[in-house]
Design an enzyme around this catalytic site. Structure first.
Site, PDB file in Angstrom:
ATOM      1  N   ARG A  94       0.834  -1.201   0.000  1.00 29.50           N
ATOM      2  CA  ARG A  94       0.000   0.000   0.000  1.00 29.50           C
ATOM      3  C   ARG A  94       0.873   1.256   0.000  1.00 29.50           C
ATOM      4  NH1 ARG A  94      -3.288  -0.991   5.274  1.00 29.50           N
ATOM      5  NH2 ARG A  94      -4.593   0.768   4.656  1.00 29.50           N
ATOM      6  N   GLU A 153     -10.183  24.434 -10.367  1.00 30.39           N
ATOM      7  CA  GLU A 153      -9.362  24.489 -11.589  1.00 30.39           C
ATOM      8  C   GLU A 153      -9.720  23.339 -12.542  1.00 30.39           C
ATOM      9  OE1 GLU A 153      -6.918  26.270 -14.025  1.00 30.39           O
ATOM     10  OE2 GLU A 153      -7.437  27.037 -12.056  1.00 30.39           O
TER      11      GLU A 153
END
Lengths: 529, 529
Positions: free
Chosen positions: A333, A424
């Protein structure tokens, strides 16, 4: 194990030159030295402390931000910092503030969209912070669809003024950072109307508050939109709401580099190509990708150190338990996130090159690479910010219960980062734009339009559709060209398969709805607040 | 579109009986009526307002929680609410509080692990809230590995007392809810030591604070561990730290249902099977799955309403824009979460049946279904809480920028929910336990051990490994048995493939490390704080 430095033995294991890597990460020896010096300056100054942020009430938190911003400005002047150093200092202070919008959006908007005359009048005031500006684009009802903004700027030839007005509830400006409390001025985006005709969205410089006592100007209703995700996070920012009741501004406060309104009320386009504005978009997205690598690397750093210190299970004969970093499940992970942080760092540096390239081409009136550059930056913005937001949350979980405490730093890193997935350009909307570009590119293959830039490989579609992977054994994957070809082959095959699926649906409801999703998203302008 | 009710036309489109569905969701007409009545009672009482939580400082927030808890208790007595109604009222108040641990962990621990004598002494005090209890298991250094807890309880035969002690920094109790400020007592888990011999972890009732002035008892260092993720969220809870400096308690405060220490200091096990304790685990996990469906449904409800009201792009001839719920991209993200909320609700109801079944079997000394029931609840706890945490965050993103505002409710829903992925068994650790159980089941196939419960299908391994999907056209998927068989075939094939891969690695480092990950995780006890 109390009191033992558990990280020292781990650090000794590094198989590379750590100091050299710092320089690679920074981009250059110079960049490293500036960032290192300024970061130490900020870290050693108690005025910039941030450990107490999560405990403060909203009001105290915001006051604290104002204090820090004023103090940072004072230090920038006292130390005669360069623009590069000042910007590094602001980012090392490490909390969102109205100054981000002033320097990052208000000033660039005037620079990019204003005339020389407007530069001479407004930029000196902004540079000295005698006025504080924000960027008022997003409305309560319109974010992604900039062309749907409802605020109006109607030219009144009688007085040579524009009348700025909020005709509906949904037309209220909503989100602009710095608007709620700090700004004296804004670049306001509104529909330009002359003689009853709508010319679409243009930018206007509007004074919002008195320079004497900071009270709102007549006709202006203004305020803070309230608490946001996280304890500190963006609550240091005064994201605001703004309504106009027939507010009048002089005609020369319309940003007129690209289009003008004459004294007679005539709307004219200049010979400056509109595409010039898109250079700014590439620039802003490059900074977003750079920010992603920075945010992810901080989270990975915390989770890695925790994983080396934390031990759980696996004690033999009463000895220490296993460091959790030695568990495969933890490695599987954590390590890809570490690799991603580096990858995003390097692609961010490459985007700086792309920005230079696009700028030079635009100045030479060469717009040929613009669609590809736009799709590429849209895809990278979406990919890196999604991966970073998810990655920070994964790092938080990798620290178990401790990651849930603000003292781990991770909850605030997550809360302050996630808006990057929305501002954005919403990440899903941007991916649809990339999909649309790819479908168009695929449809034009074989018609003599050679794909450019990052899509150059699509020109080899026929070969890539048929090639077989040359990898025989695990080590073959250490050859970067094998990996690259595999990605190219996968990408072209997925693109072609998608185009074929879409073509099946032509004129049928399902296909139409999908096309609608992609087709309705026009190339849109900057949308940061 | 100002002022128009945009949801009414959507609601009219329902093709099912909404009132009937409310009852299905609640589980029964009775359950619906109780929950509806209590929810209205809480919603209409200004003392339970929660809209201001995100704005409060930590101190005010916690004071507010104390006020609400005291007021809720007063109302429960005034209205003579049943236990079911009181529990519904506490959950409708909708904020984590020390009372959750008192009623949910302290009382059940005494009930489950205490003797009849201990029940008679402690339960009436707890029921009347004359004492407030918490559950002190997790330590700074030990969460998942309960067997590694370091706090000691050493029997002193001279005085007939246990000496509770925190020998290291990492042995500090860390996380227990209700410990930081509110509790007067705790069930403390500590290593039982008699005559120099360590008998492993047992539970002890320890008084922490004076019933006169609430000051900590001598030898006890206690405090709040600070801010946690989110604005309100778990910051209404006084998660605490606790250290013991040779604190003495009478011998009869060890919870002695399963094992005892005699006056002479002899450690004896009762004939009560230890497995009885695992019934509680099934119970607690059933409530966690039920909570998952509740949390996810709230997020989906907000995101669905938003998607119906929000419009973006697609305006034709100046008409209204397209509701975002009509975009495939929105539907593909939102609708599976809606379906999951219902699925989790129904599997939660089924887990109630499983709890009854396990309890009856345990009482008849039938432990045969226990491993499967444990694996099943571990898997469902992990699956539903991960999907819910991710789903709430996806709902937040589906609301665009507005989801980032606390006023959307989603940031707080996320922050208050995510610890469910970590407490009561870390989700990754639980999945490893499920994997281990599945590998064991696969390895025993063909040896006469027929798999039971949810793994019954594995008994048909041979058939499922070879079967082909009978689905010919899309509608065939509407047949639930086709879906079920597909899942069964997929699950057995993945399990067998995993077992085969593991067998390849026997005695090799890679395989060993994987086995270590799985093998080092012993069946562990309740771990909620």
């Amino acid at each position: 194990m109390d009191g033992v430095d558990q990280l020292a033995p781990e650090r000794k294991k590094a198989q590379f030159d750590v100091d050299e890597m710092k320089i690679v990460w920074a981009g250059s020896r110079h960049a490293f030295q500036v960032s290192d010096r300024i970061a130490r300056l900020v870290a050693s100054d108690p005025a910039f402390r941030k450990d107490n942020r999560a405990m403060l009430s909203r009001k105290e938190l915001f006051k604290n931000t104002l204090r820090k911003a004023a103090y940072a400005w004072k230090r920038i002047i006292e130390l005669r910092l360069s623009e590069e150093e000042a910007s590094m200092l602001r980012s090392s202070v490490d909390e969102p503030a109205f100054t981000d919008l002033h320097w990052g959006m208000f000033v660039p908007a005037i620079k990019g969209q204003g005339t020389d005359e407007q530069h001479q009048k407004w930029l000196p005031l902004a540079y000295k912070m005698e006025i504080i500006g924000c960027y008022a684009q997003t409305e309560l009802g319109h974010g992604s669809n900039v062309q749907g903004l409802e605020t109006t700027a109607t030219f009144d030839p009688q007085t040579d003024e524009f009348v700025i007005h909020s005709p509906t509830l949904t037309s209220s400006k909503w989100w602009p950072g710095g608007l709620g409390k700090a700004s004296t001025h804004a670049v306001v985006y509104a529909r330009l109307i002359t003689d009853g005709q709508d010319h679409g969205v243009n930018g206007f410089i509007v004074q919002l508050r008195s320079l004497e006592d900071h009270s709102p100007h007549p006709g202006i209703t203004i305020g803070d939109i309230g608490m946001k995700f996280g304890n500190g996070a963006y609550n240091t920012m005064d994201n605001g709401v703004l309504r106009f009741e027939h507010v009048r501004i002089p005609r020369n406060q319309m940003l007129m580099r690209v289009s003008q309104v004459t004294r007679e009320g005539k709307y004219v386009q200049s010979n400056v190509p509109r595409q010039l504005l898109y250079g700014t978009m590439v620039y802003v997205r490059q900074t977003i990708v750079a920010d992603a690598s920075c945010a992810l690397s901080r989270a990975v750093c915390i989770a890695t150190r925790y994983s080396a210190v934390r031990r759980q299970f696996g004690s033999k004969n009463g000895g220490p338990e296993t460091q959790v970093i030695d568990y495969k499940t933890q490695q599987n992970r954590l390590f890809p996130l570490l690799a991603s942080a580096y990858a995003f760092r390097f692609v961010g540096e490459w985007l700086k090159w792309l920005y230079t390239d696009v700028t030079q081409r635009l100045q030479a009136n060469d717009f040929s690479t613009l669609p590809e550059a736009h799709a590429c930056t849209a895809g990278l913005k979406s990919l890196t910010t999604t991966a970073t937001a998810d990655g920070i949350e994964e790092c938080r979980k990798l620290c178990g219960g401790h990651g849930y405490l603000c003292s781990s730093g991770l909850p605030e890193l997550f809360a302050v980062y996630v808006p990057a997935c929305t501002y954005e350009g919403d990440n899903i909307v941007l991916l649809l734009q990339v999909a649309r570009f790819l479908m168009k590119t695929v449809s034009q293959l074989g018609y003599g339009n050679m794909p450019v830039g990052t899509t150059t490989y699509m020109g080899r579609a026929e070969q890539l559709m048929q090639c077989h992977c040359g990898v025989q054994k695990a080590e073959d994957w250490l050859n970067p060209s094998a990996i690259l070809e595999a990605f190219e082959a996968r990408a072209i095959r997925m693109s072609v398969a998608c185009a074929q699926n879409l073509s099946k649906f032509t004129n049928q409801e399902e296909g139409n709805l999908f096309i609608l999703d992609i087709g309705s998203l026009k190339l849109f302008r900057l949308r940061v607040s």
